[in-house]
Design a protein around this motif. Sequence first.
Motif, mmCIF file in Angstrom:
data_model
loop_
_atom_site.group_PDB
_atom_site.id
_atom_site.type_symbol
_atom_site.label_atom_id
_atom_site.label_comp_id
_atom_site.label_asym_id
_atom_site.label_seq_id
_atom_site.Cartn_x
_atom_site.Cartn_y
_atom_site.Cartn_z
ATOM 1 N N HIS A 91 -16.171 18.219 3.008
ATOM 2 C CA HIS A 91 -15.642 16.973 3.823
ATOM 3 C C HIS A 91 -14.346 17.035 4.099
ATOM 4 N N ALA A 92 -13.900 16.711 5.243
ATOM 5 C CA ALA A 92 -12.389 16.637 5.480
ATOM 6 C C ALA A 92 -12.027 15.311 6.080
ATOM 7 N N HIS A 93 -11.264 14.482 5.375
ATOM 8 C CA HIS A 93 -10.806 13.254 6.183
ATOM 9 C C HIS A 93 -9.289 13.561 6.895
ATOM 10 N N VAL A 94 -9.338 13.329 8.006
ATOM 11 C CA VAL A 94 -8.220 13.612 8.976
ATOM 12 C C VAL A 94 -7.564 12.139 9.041
ATOM 13 N N SER A 95 -5.994 11.848 8.628
ATOM 14 C CA SER A 95 -5.740 10.515 8.509
ATOM 15 C C SER A 95 -4.948 10.055 9.715
ATOM 16 N N GLY A 96 -4.625 10.890 10.608
ATOM 17 C CA GLY A 96 -3.883 10.683 11.807
ATOM 18 C C GLY A 96 -2.496 10.357 11.442
ATOM 19 N N ALA A 97 -1.959 10.590 10.198
ATOM 20 C CA ALA A 97 -0.713 10.156 9.922
ATOM 21 C C ALA A 97 0.427 10.888 10.787
ATOM 22 N N LYS A 98 0.283 11.949 11.321
ATOM 23 C CA LYS A 98 1.335 12.543 11.998
ATOM 24 C C LYS A 98 1.470 12.274 13.353
ATOM 25 N N VAL A 99 0.497 11.299 13.915
ATOM 26 C CA VAL A 99 0.507 10.793 15.245
ATOM 27 C C VAL A 99 1.840 10.105 15.204
ATOM 28 N N ASP A 100 2.776 10.086 16.533
ATOM 29 C CA ASP A 100 3.824 9.174 16.732
ATOM 30 C C ASP A 100 3.363 8.066 17.785
ATOM 31 N N ALA A 101 3.124 6.952 16.921
ATOM 32 C CA ALA A 101 2.757 5.790 17.402
ATOM 33 C C ALA A 101 3.147 5.251 18.521
ATOM 34 N N LYS A 102 4.628 5.534 18.816
ATOM 35 C CA LYS A 102 5.327 5.114 19.959
ATOM 36 C C LYS A 102 4.746 5.528 21.122
ATOM 37 N N ARG A 103 4.304 6.933 21.052
ATOM 38 C CA ARG A 103 3.784 7.818 22.209
ATOM 39 C C ARG A 103 2.406 7.064 22.691
ATOM 40 N N LEU A 104 2.007 6.261 21.951
ATOM 41 C CA LEU A 104 0.411 5.756 22.372
ATOM 42 C C LEU A 104 0.723 4.962 23.644
ATOM 43 N N ASP A 105 1.751 4.194 23.574
ATOM 44 C CA ASP A 105 2.359 3.431 24.858
ATOM 45 C C ASP A 105 2.411 4.278 25.985
ATOM 46 N N TRP A 106 2.650 5.655 26.024
ATOM 47 C CA TRP A 106 2.556 6.541 27.099
ATOM 48 C C TRP A 106 1.402 6.680 27.918
ATOM 49 N N LEU A 107 0.099 6.544 27.105
ATOM 50 C CA LEU A 107 -1.104 6.814 27.596
ATOM 51 C C LEU A 107 -1.598 5.877 28.835
ATOM 52 N N ALA A 108 -2.276 6.528 29.529
ATOM 53 C CA ALA A 108 -2.826 5.964 30.607
ATOM 54 C C ALA A 108 -4.430 5.444 30.213
ATOM 55 N N GLY A 109 -4.869 6.005 29.235
ATOM 56 C CA GLY A 109 -6.101 5.887 28.716
ATOM 57 C C GLY A 109 -6.188 6.049 27.105
ATOM 58 N N PRO A 110 -7.605 6.343 26.721
ATOM 59 C CA PRO A 110 -7.654 6.498 25.141
ATOM 60 C C PRO A 110 -7.093 7.802 24.900
ATOM 61 N N ALA A 111 -6.795 7.809 23.699
ATOM 62 C CA ALA A 111 -6.369 8.999 22.919
ATOM 63 C C ALA A 111 -7.823 10.050 22.849
ATOM 64 N N ASN A 112 -7.312 11.425 22.898
ATOM 65 C CA ASN A 112 -7.975 12.631 22.485
ATOM 66 C C ASN A 112 -7.593 13.161 21.263
ATOM 67 N N VAL A 113 -8.527 13.937 20.901
ATOM 68 C CA VAL A 113 -8.433 14.874 19.732
ATOM 69 C C VAL A 113 -8.846 16.156 19.912
ATOM 70 N N ASN A 114 -8.244 17.072 19.335
ATOM 71 C CA ASN A 114 -8.703 18.464 19.284
ATOM 72 C C ASN A 114 -8.661 18.929 17.933
ATOM 73 N N VAL A 115 -10.045 19.485 17.487
ATOM 74 C CA VAL A 115 -9.926 19.986 16.039
ATOM 75 C C VAL A 115 -10.694 21.339 15.884
ATOM 76 N N ASN A 116 -9.933 22.208 15.285
ATOM 77 C CA ASN A 116 -10.006 23.452 15.026
ATOM 78 C C ASN A 116 -10.183 23.800 13.714
ATOM 79 N N ILE A 117 -10.883 24.828 13.195
ATOM 80 C CA ILE A 117 -11.071 25.228 11.678
ATOM 81 C C ILE A 117 -10.807 26.731 11.633
ATOM 82 N N ALA A 118 -10.080 27.008 10.472
ATOM 83 C CA ALA A 118 -9.826 28.521 10.007
ATOM 84 C C ALA A 118 -9.740 28.581 8.623
ATOM 85 N N SER A 119 -10.007 29.788 8.163
ATOM 86 C CA SER A 119 -9.778 30.163 6.701
ATOM 87 C C SER A 119 -8.270 29.850 6.498
ATOM 88 N N ALA A 120 -7.826 29.323 5.329
ATOM 89 C CA ALA A 120 -6.662 29.091 4.708
ATOM 90 C C ALA A 120 -5.726 30.352 4.730
#
Length: 166
Positions: free
Chosen positions: A94-123
């Motif tokens: 299990h991995a919990h992604v907190s969203g802590a790096k999202v710049d909340a001020k930029r949410l006001d710039w969106l015309a619609g909902p936020a999207n997310v892209n998730v990729n996985i790799a070896s470390a």
Amino acid sequence: MKRYGSSLAMTIAASVLLACAVPATAQTDMSFDVNVTLSKKAAAKLAADKERIVVFASYYGDPKRSAEKHANEVGQIDLTPQDEEVEIAGTAGHAHVSGAKVDAKRLDWLAGPANVNVNIASARKSSPDNLLSCDFIDGSLSDVQRKPVTLHCGLIEEHVDTKLKP
């Protein structure tokens, strides 16, 4: 005779109004959960090499007309200056992604909902190269937040078919 609403009725009405209000924290909750599974070969290789797994998440959306000047080269608003990285054991899980790096001020710039892209790799602790080929996510954040999404990984050399997950 004047009629005054009972205090119980007023309390109920206030409770209904409060229940309908969306708290600010709910509007900016960008967190979600991902479950990572491994093929038998990938699990054996990561265990033998004492390798770990990294989940990378980046957030984006379409700009309002008034915010088009903030769009990136593909016409979208980047909500994270850099990907959020969550490292988990090489045994998957299990991995919990907190969203802590999202710049909340930029949410006001969106015309619609936020999207997310998730990729996985070896470390890349045991090798400079990524060892994994994994399913990925690219879509609506709200869809990903509904329930944890399971992403399957195999070794690149296994030539596994990767899938776009909702």
